[in-house]
Design an enzyme around this catalytic site. Structure first.
Site, short mmCIF file in Angstrom:
data_model
loop_
_atom_site.label_atom_id
_atom_site.label_comp_id
_atom_site.label_asym_id
_atom_site.label_seq_id
_atom_site.Cartn_x
_atom_site.Cartn_y
_atom_site.Cartn_z
N ARG A 70 83.84 69.85 94.56
CA ARG A 70 84.17 71.23 94.98
C ARG A 70 83.00 71.84 95.75
O ARG A 70 83.19 72.52 96.77
CB ARG A 70 84.49 72.09 93.75
CG ARG A 70 85.78 71.65 93.06
CD ARG A 70 86.02 72.40 91.74
NE ARG A 70 86.94 71.63 90.93
CZ ARG A 70 88.26 71.66 91.03
NH1 ARG A 70 88.83 72.47 91.90
NH2 ARG A 70 89.02 70.90 90.26
N LEU A 111 85.42 65.65 83.82
CA LEU A 111 86.25 66.21 84.89
C LEU A 111 86.48 67.67 84.52
O LEU A 111 86.64 68.00 83.34
CB LEU A 111 87.60 65.48 84.98
CG LEU A 111 87.58 64.02 85.47
CD1 LEU A 111 88.98 63.42 85.44
CD2 LEU A 111 87.00 63.92 86.88
N ASP A 112 86.52 68.55 85.52
CA ASP A 112 86.78 69.96 85.27
C ASP A 112 88.17 70.13 84.66
O ASP A 112 89.05 69.27 84.85
CB ASP A 112 86.80 70.77 86.58
CG ASP A 112 85.52 70.60 87.38
OD1 ASP A 112 84.48 70.36 86.77
OD2 ASP A 112 85.61 70.72 88.62
N ALA A 113 88.39 71.27 84.03
CA ALA A 113 89.71 71.55 83.45
C ALA A 113 90.79 71.46 84.54
O ALA A 113 91.89 70.96 84.29
CB ALA A 113 89.72 72.93 82.81
#
Ligand code: URA
Length: 246
Positions: free
Chosen positions: A197, A110-112
């Site tokens: 995104r 998962l992205d930050a």
């Protein structure tokens, strides 16, 4: 895990120190097996999920043996890789666990700036079974968007024809369910780089906040606070691969 292992090798693989260090630990009487002090690192220990109830170090149950899978509520602001700059999800776990062998790895990333359900495992086969495109395990995200939904996104995402910028293979069909003018649930079965995104960018929107609340049929429990984790049970893993979809 079943079978038997030498005590010194077992404790070293669980991150308690080098083989030599754990031999000294045992020699000092700090390790007990079935209520009896074991001073010899060469002692063989029967392995199994009940190990922590049988083996103690300094009076505390030994850490869970491999295979170990964790269910983590990833908070915002932490990264999933040792290599990226910044605080990593591994820092949310006991420091000793960073020295485990086999090592713990996140199941995908998962992205930050994405929060939510993240699995961490030392079971390589399980990891590959979950992330394999063939398995098509569903991942559900809740996206908060910069602009209102137009009503056309669901058809574009479900088409199986959307190609993300810089890619040549179309995305597998994904399911969008609006939750509000600027909020949507999106269920995807792949795990391409920044996929959610980039999908919203492809339809002219921008994701302002992103949270994952389901992998397969495993839903992030409401009582698991951001930053907290629990050890997954065999039943939890089964739910990842099946069961009723929430
Ligand atoms: N898609 C993204 O864009 N980011 C994530 O962290 C996960 C899926």
């Amino acid at each position: 895990m079943s079978g038997r292992a030498r005590l010194d090798r077992l404790l070293a693989n669980l991150g308690y120190g080098s083989r030599r260090e754990v031999q000294i630990l045992a020699a000092r009487g700090r390790v007990m097996l079935d209520g009896v002090v074991v001073r010899d690192g060469a002692t063989h220990v029967g392995l199994g999920p009940d190990l922590p109830s049988r083996l103690t170090v300094d009076g505390a149950p030994v850490d869970p043996p491999a295979p170990l899978t964790l269910i983590l509520h990833k908070p915002l602001g932490v990264v999933c890789s040792h290599k990226e700059a910044g605080r990593s999800v591994y820092e949310l776990l006991p420091p000793r666990w960073r020295a485990r062998s086999p090592a713990l790895s996140t199941v995908g990333r998962l992205d930050a700036d994405t929060s939510g359900l993240l699995l961490i495992t030392d079971d390589g086969q399980l990891l590959h079974r979950i992330i394999s495109p063939k398995a098509a395990v569903e991942k559900r995200y809740i996206a908060t968007l910069a602009r209102p939904l137009t009503g056309e996104e669901a058809a574009v995402f479900a088409s199986g024809g959307l190609i993300l910028e810089g890619e040549t293979t179309p995305l597998a069909p994904a399911r969008l369910t609006p939750r509000g003018p600027r909020t949507a649930e999106l269920v995807i079965t792949e795990g391409r780089y920044h996929q959610v995104r980039r999908m919203f960018a492809a339809v002219g929107n921008h994701v302002e906040a992103l949270h994952r609340d389901r992998i397969g049929a495993l839903v992030l429990a409401e009582d698991l606070a951001p930053g907290d984790y629990r050890v997954a049970r065999v039943e939890d893993i089964a739910v990842v691969f099946g069961g009723a979809r929430a």
